[in-house]
Design a protein around this motif. Structure first.
Motif, short mmCIF file in Angstrom:
data_model
loop_
_atom_site.label_atom_id
_atom_site.label_comp_id
_atom_site.label_asym_id
_atom_site.label_seq_id
_atom_site.Cartn_x
_atom_site.Cartn_y
_atom_site.Cartn_z
N TYR A 1 0.31 5.32 1.15
CA TYR A 1 -0.52 6.34 1.77
C TYR A 1 0.23 7.67 1.74
O TYR A 1 1.45 7.70 1.71
N PHE B 1 -3.00 0.63 -3.96
CA PHE B 1 -2.53 -0.60 -3.36
C PHE B 1 -2.40 -1.68 -4.42
O PHE B 1 -2.91 -1.54 -5.53
N GLY C 1 -5.09 13.26 8.13
CA GLY C 1 -4.74 11.89 8.48
C GLY C 1 -4.06 11.15 7.34
O GLY C 1 -3.46 11.77 6.45
N LEU C 2 -4.14 9.84 7.35
CA LEU C 2 -3.56 9.00 6.30
C LEU C 2 -4.63 8.68 5.27
O LEU C 2 -5.72 8.25 5.61
N PHE D 1 0.84 -1.20 0.00
CA PHE D 1 0.00 0.00 0.00
C PHE D 1 0.87 1.25 0.00
O PHE D 1 1.96 1.26 0.60
N GLN E 1 0.21 11.30 4.20
CA GLN E 1 -0.28 11.82 5.46
C GLN E 1 -0.10 13.33 5.47
O GLN E 1 1.02 13.83 5.28
N LYS F 1 -6.75 1.50 -7.42
CA LYS F 1 -6.77 2.88 -6.93
C LYS F 1 -7.33 2.93 -5.52
O LYS F 1 -8.28 2.22 -5.20
N GLY F 2 -6.73 3.81 -4.74
CA GLY F 2 -7.27 4.10 -3.43
C GLY F 2 -8.17 5.30 -3.47
O GLY F 2 -8.88 5.52 -4.45
N ASP F 3 -8.11 6.11 -2.42
CA ASP F 3 -9.00 7.26 -2.32
C ASP F 3 -8.51 8.48 -3.11
O ASP F 3 -9.32 9.30 -3.54
N LEU G 1 -5.26 6.63 1.48
CA LEU G 1 -4.73 5.60 0.60
C LEU G 1 -4.64 6.12 -0.83
O LEU G 1 -5.64 6.59 -1.39
N LEU H 1 3.83 7.11 3.20
CA LEU H 1 4.03 5.89 3.98
C LEU H 1 3.65 4.67 3.16
O LEU H 1 2.60 4.63 2.53
#
Lengths: 110, 114
Positions: free
Chosen positions: B35, B48, B42-43, B33, B37, B57-59, B45, B90
């Motif tokens: 991420y 992944f 926050g963290l 993954f 931050q 795809k993440g967010d 995504l 990260l």
């Protein structure tokens, strides 16, 4: 998507004090993790706790999945406990994708 | 213990450059993954991967791409870096899809785009 809320956002403790951090989530989850991010930015696994209670030294965590919350207990706090504590959840059928809460920033004063 | 290694702790690049962030894990994990931050957010995504040459795809995938040519290595690519991509990045890995395994994180890369 799922909402993850942590409280309090900020916490200042005197060394030796106890505290409870809370994580609420808006939907059922497969998985819940607690992390500690130290002042150098390193993210350390504390607990993997989708349900029940676990303890590791001065730290313990409880997740009540049916009520959609988790608690992290810190007892006899030390200055090295300072940092940000994150709760992260994995929704059902989310393929191990984590959604993070906003974190609780903890400062422990000597 | 699981070891997730990110190639740089700090990186400074210029707007428009192509930037590569590398992540290697030593535990034969299927899932990896990326991420970012940011303060107050926050963290989140980015992407992944659950297998070699697979990606999802993440967010917030816009402006990024990824590469997973080998199981142990997952690269994040900023095709044309912009100042709003200044952030802490990260990398994480975990064992098996849908097996309820914890994610393990690297130490992070603080990227500044000038």
């Amino acid at each position: 998507g799922i909402q993850v809320e942590q409280s309090p956002p900020d916490l200042i403790l005197q060394e030796g004090a106890n505290s409870t951090l809370r994580c609420n989530f808006s939907d059922s989850v497969n998985n819940l993790q607690w992390f500690h991010q130290n002042p150098w930015g390193q993210l350390i696994n504390l607990f993997y706790i989708p349900s029940g209670t676990k303890q590791n030294g001065r730290l313990s965590a409880t997740t009540v999945a049916t009520e959609r919350y988790s608690l992290l207990y810190i007892s006899s706090s030390q200055t090295t406990d300072s940092g940000v504590y994150f709760c992260a959840v994995e929704q059902n059928n989310a393929g191990n994708m984590l959604t993070f809460g906003g974190g609780t920033r903890l400062m422990v004063k000597p | 213990d699981v070891k997730v290694t990110q190639s740089s702790r700090y990186l400074v690049k210029r707007t428009g450059e192509k930037v590569f962030l590398e992540c290697v894990q030593d535990m034969d994990h299927e899932n990896m993954f990326w991420y970012r931050q940011d303060p107050g957010l926050g963290l989140r995504l980015i992407y992944f991967s659950y297998d070699v040459k697979m990606k999802e795809k993440g967010d917030i995938p816009e402006g990024y791409s990824v590469s997973r040519e080998k199981k142990e290595r997952f690269s994040l690519i900023l095709e044309s870096a912009s100042t709003n991509q200044t952030s802490m990045y990260l990398c994480a890995s975990s064992l098996l899809l849908n097996s309820n395994q914890p994610q393990h994180f690297g130490d992070g890369t603080r990227l500044s785009i000038l």
